[in-house]
Design an enzyme around this catalytic site. Structure first.
Site: not given
Ligand SMILES: Cc1cc2nc3c(=O)[nH]c(=O)nc-3n(C[C@H](O)[C@H](O)[C@H](O)COP(=O)(O)OP(=O)(O)OC[C@H]3O[C@@H](n4cnc5c(N)ncnc54)[C@H](O)[C@@H]3O)c2cc1C
Length: 306
Positions: A129, A179
């Site tokens: 991560d 990732r």
């Molecule tokens: C598999 C995976 C591993 C990850 N690992 C890391 C990591 O190691 N380090 C790191 O900094 N971040 C990590 N993240 C988190 C990432 O950085 C984002 O903060 C998170 O994925 C929200 O952004 P988004 O890309 O989904 O898009 P956004 O633009 O934030 O969201 C798009 C849509 O997805 C849905 N959505 C997004 N988040 C949520 C939520 N929390 N609850 C409900 N609906 C939601 C909503 O419908 C939203 O409109 C990870 C995320 C995933 C999916």
């Protein structure tokens, strides 16, 4: 709101007291099947018939004593044995500070090496991560060291960091597993994009630049996002350069856009669901609330019993 929630994520007093409250434990269940390893493994079974692969994380970060790292590593070794015993298509993703990076980087690397060997026996990869920017370089250094003798290791990179295009360029010759996520921490404007449009644009351009490397088989790419429009845009860009939509993975979190996880898998995308579990969920849960402040209302409804 995002800034306040991310500040709360790092607050020691809240971290100690809030998880003791029963209503907070109830609210967190939306994103977490339970606190025990067995809860996560049971929840994983529902993905098997859908053809959705798994990624498991045992929650925890920033250890206080170096000896705690051994218990964390033992837990992940046990988890890998159980993944193999169940025949799950499951990999593990760990936070370097959960294996003691703040305290002893050499010991952290030794734990990661042993987990990477075990993950390879389980026919999967070990993922790192990415935490806050204080750890970016140290995490990349660990990755370079690991990758030298363990081909199947992956690293998370954050599109919001302005340094990420240069980090990608440096990683590509290693034939990495990346990732890409938008980024979940509160970072300063000097080093990170803060506006959503900028972060989305950075995510799209990084992904599009990496597609040819996916196409020639030198990069395993996971798009760690729930942003379906972005995923579809990247898939269309892939198609235009001869990279099929099942040449990369879409990785999403358990409990978020589960309908889309099913739909994408049925439409021929390769989907992997990340199941997080454990009792150290406070900071992780606050970051999930910060990503979508509407989740706060959901949490509050859970707390008052609606
Ligand atoms: C598999 C995976 C591993 C990850 N690992 C890391 C990591 O190691 N380090 C790191 O900094 N971040 C990590 N993240 C988190 C990432 O950085 C984002 O903060 C998170 O994925 C929200 O952004 P988004 O890309 O989904 O898009 P956004 O633009 O934030 O969201 C798009 C849509 O997805 C849905 N959505 C997004 N988040 C949520 C939520 N929390 N609850 C409900 N609906 C939601 C909503 O419908 C939203 O409109 C990870 C995320 C995933 C999916």
């Amino acid at each position: 709101m995002r800034t306040i929630l991310l500040w709360m994520a790092g607050n020691r007093w809240l971290k100690e007291h809030l998880p003791r409250l029963w209503f907070a434990r109830r609210a967190v269940r939306r994103f977490m099947p339970g606190e025990q390893m067995e809860d996560a493994l049971e929840a994983a079974e529902q993905f098997r018939p859908l053809g959705v692969a798994l990624l498991f994380t045992h929650l925890g970060e920033n250890l206080e004593r170096a000896e705690q790292a051994q218990a964390v590593a033992d837990h992940y070794h046990d988890l890998l044995d159980k993944i193999m015993a169940r025949g799950l298509d499951g990999e593990i993703s760990v936070k370097p500070t959960q294996l003691g990076l703040d305290l002893d980087a050499d010991a952290t690397l030794a734990h990661l090496r042993s987990l990477a060997s075990h993950a390879a026996q389980a026919k999967g990869s070990l993922w790192l991560d990415m935490e806050g920017s204080a750890y970016t370089q140290a995490t990349l250094d660990l990755y370079h060291a690991l990758k030298a003798d363990h081909p199947a290791v992956g690293i998370c990179l954050q599109a919001y960091l302005k340094r990420t295009p240069a980090d990608v360029d440096e990683l590509l010759p290693l034939h990495p597993q990346i990732r890409l996520v938008k980024g979940a921490y509160n970072e300063a404007a000097e080093i990170a994009f803060r506006r959503k449009e900028e972060v989305d644009a950075a995510f799209a351009s990084l992904s599009e630049a990496m597609l040819p490397h996916v196409g020639d088989g030198t990069l395993r790419l996971g798009l760690g996002t729930h942003d379906i429009r972005l995923v579809e845009r990247i898939a269309a860009a892939g198609e235009a350069v001869g990279v099929a939509k099942d040449a990369f993975e879409v990785q999403m979190l358990y409990g978020i856009r589960m309908d889309e996880q099913r739909r994408l898998a049925a439409a021929g995308y390769r989907v992997r669901d990340l199941i997080a579990y454990g009792d150290a969920w406070y900071a992780w849960y606050m970051r999930r609330l910060a990503e979508r402040p509407a989740n706060l209302w959901f949490a509050m409804r859970q707390m008052i019993g609606f």
